[in-house]
Scaffold this active site. Structure first.
Site, mmCIF file in Angstrom:
data_model
loop_
_atom_site.group_PDB
_atom_site.id
_atom_site.type_symbol
_atom_site.label_atom_id
_atom_site.label_comp_id
_atom_site.label_asym_id
_atom_site.label_seq_id
_atom_site.Cartn_x
_atom_site.Cartn_y
_atom_site.Cartn_z
ATOM 1 N N CYS A 1 -10.065 -8.283 2.139
ATOM 2 C CA CYS A 1 -9.959 -9.655 2.657
ATOM 3 C C CYS A 1 -10.968 -9.916 3.752
ATOM 4 C CB CYS A 1 -8.573 -9.907 3.245
ATOM 5 S SG CYS A 1 -7.272 -9.413 2.175
ATOM 6 N N GLN B 1 0.825 -1.222 0.000
ATOM 7 C CA GLN B 1 0.000 0.000 0.000
ATOM 8 C C GLN B 1 0.855 1.267 0.000
ATOM 9 O OE1 GLN B 1 -3.261 0.037 -0.361
ATOM 10 N NE2 GLN B 1 -3.686 -2.136 -0.029
HETATM 11 C C1 LIG Z 1 -0.587 -4.432 2.923
HETATM 12 C C2 LIG Z 1 -0.888 -5.563 1.985
HETATM 13 N N1 LIG Z 1 -0.044 -6.599 1.901
HETATM 14 C C3 LIG Z 1 -0.254 -7.632 1.073
HETATM 15 C C4 LIG Z 1 -1.371 -7.679 0.256
HETATM 16 C C5 LIG Z 1 -1.591 -8.839 -0.653
HETATM 17 O O1 LIG Z 1 -1.327 -8.486 -1.999
HETATM 18 P P1 LIG Z 1 -1.918 -9.314 -3.224
HETATM 19 O O2 LIG Z 1 -3.346 -8.943 -3.340
HETATM 20 O O3 LIG Z 1 -1.101 -8.869 -4.389
HETATM 21 O O4 LIG Z 1 -1.713 -10.751 -2.927
HETATM 22 C C6 LIG Z 1 -2.299 -6.619 0.319
HETATM 23 C C7 LIG Z 1 -3.521 -6.644 -0.498
HETATM 24 O O5 LIG Z 1 -4.460 -5.944 -0.245
HETATM 25 C C8 LIG Z 1 -2.039 -5.535 1.190
HETATM 26 O O6 LIG Z 1 -2.880 -4.488 1.282
#
Ligand SMILES: Cc1ncc(COP(=O)(O)O)c(C=O)c1O
Length: 381
Positions: free
Chosen positions: A325, A178
């Site tokens: 999520c 982010q």
């Molecule tokens: C802070 C953070 N780390 C990791 C992820 C995971 O990324 P990805 O969706 O590319 O797997 C996200 C996804 O929202 C995130 O906001």
């Protein structure tokens, strides 16, 4: 439609999709093949790696392509734990990480590792003093997110880096999913940071592509074993069209960054100034430089987050409960919970997350709809 859910994902830009399309159609050889068709693919792969490295002022051999943020986070956490298991089994992270970090840590706990979760204050920020106290002789990893995905807090990564200079053996990892393109690259790619996770779909690249930065000389165990791609560190035939598209998306992101951040900041300010006048509103994301410009998290007392999301949706405005999520799991935001926000407030929280395509006119439209909906919510609660 007004799309205010850019932290969940972004629209792949037409010019980025164009690159994906062209590479898929014309340079579809396997970069590992010996013939010149393979070599052409290999050259484009390395050219993209170099372009990304140059944009971030790091070395090309420090960039390893992955399938996205989740893989990058899993790789650095578990890869460090495995690689350094003979030196120690203690890992440090924060109480407000994305599940890709948190759940990797929880899995390692089941395998006999110990994890310290650093608490946060009422702005969702860790303290360097707590980090200092948590470090032990057997600590092998400190993993801290750059920007919190639920409320936008910027963590004190520079100060953490300063402290960790005294502990050169500990791997220092930043989840910058982010944080990229939010004006803090210098903090993220600072000289004491060893690993950084980046995800393409958060900045208009296609899904399923990302990379980690891994400082020269730092080693983590491989999680993807196979044909030895990515200098034998991450096997699997490279997703070349997505890699080339991501390199272009990163260039465009950084070109637009100052102007985009400025507009995001103005939108955030306009909306938060307006909604803060209503008594049932609690705002968690401040308008200071300690918060990223693109995330605004607030709660409307007595109304559930999903009710708010669906109410705005009827007007073509897309926001989310605090993270993509958690949104379908019906659980309170883990960040707000770690900040000791009472459950009746945290379950009423929603997140606006902005991107470089949003405008001040959209913010004004949002405010109009907000005023209408607030009256309805007021009666409801
Ligand atoms: C802070 C953070 N780390 C990791 C992820 C995971 O990324 P990805 O969706 O590319 O797997 C996200 C996804 O929202 C995130 O906001």
């Amino acid at each position: 439609m007004i799309y205010f859910d850019n932290s969940a994902t972004t629209q792949a830009l037409p010019e980025v999709v164009d690159t994906y399309d062209k590479v898929s159609k014309s340079i579809w050889g396997n970069p590992s093949s010996l013939h010149n068709f393979g070599e052409q693919a290999f050259n484009l792969l390395e050219q993209s790696r170099k372009q990304i490295a140059d944009l971030l002022h790091v070395h090309a051999d420090e960039i390893y392509f992955t399938s996205g943020g989740t893989e990058g986070d899993n790789w650095v956490v578990k890869g460090t734990a495995i690689q350094k298991r003979e030196y120690g089994k203690h890992l440090i992270t924060t109480a407000v990480e994305h599940p890709a970090i948190h759940n990797s840590m929880e899995q390692l706990k089941q395998l006999g590792y110990e994890v310290t979760y650093l608490p946060v204050d009422d702005e969702g920020r860790i303290s360097i003093d707590d980090l200092k106290k948590a470090i032990r002789p057997d600590t092998t990893l400190v993993s801290i997110m750059a920007v919190n995905n639920e409320i936008g807090t910027i963590q004190p990564i520079e100060e953490a880096a300063e402290l960790l200079k005294k502990y050169p053996k500990i791997h220092f990892h930043i989840d910058a999913v982010q944080g990229i393109g939010k004006g803090i690259q210098e903090k993220i790619f600072n000289e004491r940071v060893d690993f950084v996770t980046i995800s393409g779909h958060k900045f208009h690249a296609p899904r399923g592509i990302g990379f980690i930065y891994g400082r020269r000389g730092r080693r983590i165990a491989q999680l993807m074993n196979g044909g030895g791609q990515e200098k034998n560190q991450r096997s699997g035939t490279e997703n070349l069209p997505a890699v080339a598209a991501m390199a272009k998306a990163l260039r465009l992101l950084l070109e637009k960054e100052p102007k985009a951040n400025e507009t995001e900041h103005q939108i955030k300010q306009l909306i938060s100034d307006h909604i803060s006048k209503f008594d049932k509103i609690t705002i968690f994301s401040k308008n200071t430089d300690q918060f990223a410009p693109h995330i605004l998290c607030f709660a409307i007392k007595g109304v559930r987050g999903e009710t708010i999301v669906h109410a705005f949706e009827k007007y073509g405005i897309y926001i989310s409960t605090t993270s993509a999520c958690s949104s379908k799991k019906n659980v309170a935001s883990s960040t707000l919970t770690a900040m000791h926000v009472p459950e009746d407030v945290s379950t009423s929280a929603v997140r606006i997350s902005l991107g470089d395509q949003n405008t001040l006119d959209e913010a004004k439209e949002f405010i109009k709809v907000f005023d209408q909906l607030y009256e309805e919510f007021d009666k409801l609660s």
